[in-house]
Design a protein around this motif. Sequence first.
Motif, short mmCIF file in Angstrom:
data_model
loop_
_atom_site.label_atom_id
_atom_site.label_comp_id
_atom_site.label_asym_id
_atom_site.label_seq_id
_atom_site.Cartn_x
_atom_site.Cartn_y
_atom_site.Cartn_z
N MET A 31 14.38 19.01 -9.43
CA MET A 31 14.05 18.91 -8.09
C MET A 31 13.17 20.28 -7.97
O MET A 31 13.71 21.26 -8.37
CB MET A 31 15.44 19.02 -7.25
N PRO A 32 12.32 20.19 -7.00
CA PRO A 32 11.76 18.83 -6.48
C PRO A 32 10.62 18.19 -7.41
O PRO A 32 10.45 18.49 -8.53
CB PRO A 32 11.01 19.48 -5.48
N GLY A 33 10.44 16.91 -6.97
CA GLY A 33 9.68 16.06 -7.73
C GLY A 33 8.21 15.83 -7.40
O GLY A 33 7.76 16.94 -6.69
N LEU A 34 7.43 15.05 -7.78
CA LEU A 34 6.22 14.89 -7.49
C LEU A 34 5.72 14.44 -6.04
O LEU A 34 6.82 13.49 -5.38
CB LEU A 34 5.38 13.85 -8.30
N ALA A 35 5.03 14.83 -5.26
CA ALA A 35 4.72 14.29 -3.85
C ALA A 35 4.12 13.18 -3.92
O ALA A 35 3.73 12.42 -5.02
CB ALA A 35 3.51 15.27 -3.29
N THR A 36 4.41 12.15 -2.90
CA THR A 36 3.95 10.88 -2.68
C THR A 36 2.18 10.93 -2.91
O THR A 36 1.81 11.76 -1.88
CB THR A 36 4.24 10.32 -1.34
N PRO A 37 1.45 9.93 -3.49
CA PRO A 37 0.33 10.05 -3.70
C PRO A 37 -0.23 9.95 -2.08
O PRO A 37 0.18 9.21 -1.18
CB PRO A 37 -0.08 8.81 -4.38
N VAL A 38 -1.60 10.41 -2.15
CA VAL A 38 -2.41 10.23 -0.59
C VAL A 38 -3.80 9.92 -1.20
O VAL A 38 -4.29 10.35 -2.10
CB VAL A 38 -2.48 11.76 -0.05
N ALA A 39 -4.50 8.99 -0.36
CA ALA A 39 -5.47 8.45 -0.64
C ALA A 39 -6.78 8.59 0.42
O ALA A 39 -6.16 8.74 1.50
CB ALA A 39 -5.59 7.05 -1.06
N SER A 40 -8.10 8.95 0.03
CA SER A 40 -8.87 8.76 0.95
C SER A 40 -9.83 7.52 0.56
O SER A 40 -10.65 7.56 -0.44
CB SER A 40 -9.87 10.00 0.91
N ALA A 41 -9.65 6.55 1.38
CA ALA A 41 -10.57 5.48 1.12
C ALA A 41 -11.93 5.58 1.29
O ALA A 41 -12.88 5.30 0.63
CB ALA A 41 -10.09 4.29 2.12
N GLY A 42 -12.49 6.64 2.25
CA GLY A 42 -13.92 6.73 2.41
C GLY A 42 -14.44 7.41 1.21
O GLY A 42 -15.58 7.29 0.70
N GLN A 43 -13.52 8.35 0.49
CA GLN A 43 -13.90 9.11 -0.86
C GLN A 43 -13.58 8.29 -2.15
O GLN A 43 -14.13 8.48 -2.90
CB GLN A 43 -13.42 10.32 -0.89
N GLY A 44 -12.57 7.17 -1.80
CA GLY A 44 -12.50 6.39 -2.88
C GLY A 44 -11.45 7.20 -4.01
O GLY A 44 -11.60 7.07 -5.18
N ILE A 45 -10.76 8.06 -3.47
CA ILE A 45 -9.99 9.08 -4.23
C ILE A 45 -8.51 9.04 -4.04
O ILE A 45 -8.19 8.86 -2.73
CB ILE A 45 -10.70 10.44 -4.49
N VAL A 46 -7.60 8.84 -4.94
CA VAL A 46 -6.17 8.95 -4.75
C VAL A 46 -5.81 10.25 -5.28
O VAL A 46 -6.21 10.71 -6.49
CB VAL A 46 -5.23 7.86 -5.46
N TYR A 47 -4.86 11.32 -4.52
CA TYR A 47 -4.72 12.48 -4.73
C TYR A 47 -3.12 12.66 -5.32
O TYR A 47 -2.27 11.87 -4.56
CB TYR A 47 -5.12 13.51 -3.62
N PHE A 48 -2.95 13.50 -6.10
CA PHE A 48 -1.52 13.71 -6.54
C PHE A 48 -1.25 15.30 -6.54
O PHE A 48 -2.11 16.05 -6.79
CB PHE A 48 -1.33 13.32 -8.03
N PHE A 49 -0.14 15.65 -6.29
CA PHE A 49 0.25 17.04 -6.11
C PHE A 49 1.71 17.34 -6.71
O PHE A 49 2.69 16.66 -6.40
CB PHE A 49 0.43 17.37 -4.43
N SER A 50 1.50 18.39 -7.42
CA SER A 50 2.76 18.72 -8.05
C SER A 50 3.60 19.93 -7.40
O SER A 50 3.12 20.58 -6.81
CB SER A 50 2.46 19.06 -9.73
N PRO A 51 4.84 20.02 -7.79
CA PRO A 51 5.58 20.89 -7.20
C PRO A 51 5.31 22.44 -7.67
O PRO A 51 5.41 23.51 -7.10
CB PRO A 51 7.12 21.07 -7.99
N THR A 52 4.33 22.58 -8.52
CA THR A 52 3.98 23.92 -9.15
C THR A 52 2.45 24.17 -8.44
O THR A 52 1.95 25.28 -8.72
CB THR A 52 3.73 23.99 -10.76
N GLY A 53 1.96 23.15 -7.75
CA GLY A 53 0.85 23.35 -7.00
C GLY A 53 -0.56 23.11 -7.56
O GLY A 53 -1.52 23.18 -6.91
N ASP A 54 -0.45 22.25 -8.68
CA ASP A 54 -1.55 21.39 -9.21
C ASP A 54 -1.68 20.19 -8.73
O ASP A 54 -1.04 19.46 -8.04
CB ASP A 54 -1.28 21.00 -10.77
#
Length: 131
Positions: A67-90
């Motif tokens: 714990m903690p786990g990976l954040a929920t993915p977030v997307a930008s449809a305009g940019q066409g990118i899905v983002y991922f965020f780890s607990p270590t800040g990556d």
Amino acid sequence: MQLTTLSSSGEQAHPYRIEGALATSDVVGDRLILVSLQGKASAHSLTTGKTLWTRPVGVKVPSQNTMPGLATPVASAGQGIVYFFSPTGDLSGLDLRTGEQVWRGHVDTGKPRPGFGDSPQLLRYDDVLVA
């Protein structure tokens, strides 16, 4: 894990499966984004039921017992990118169409504290990411 979509008439449309344990998931537009504990992200069409791509997520995925786990993915449809965020800040950004990694970043999350920490959160406001 199995997710089944339903049409407006209530009929079953397409089932989805992920092998192994699930780290996180979200629905982004007409796509289901899944991340396995093995560090693979995949996109599935909610319209056709087909797997569109499977690629490394681009950040270290914590183990199931961490714990903690990976954040929920977030997307930008305009940019066409899905983002991922780890607990270590990556941070990692994958192309929504192909799964190719198109962006990397890091946020200083401070010193780790003993015990259970706060889960990472990633939000989008217009084209700005808030971590």
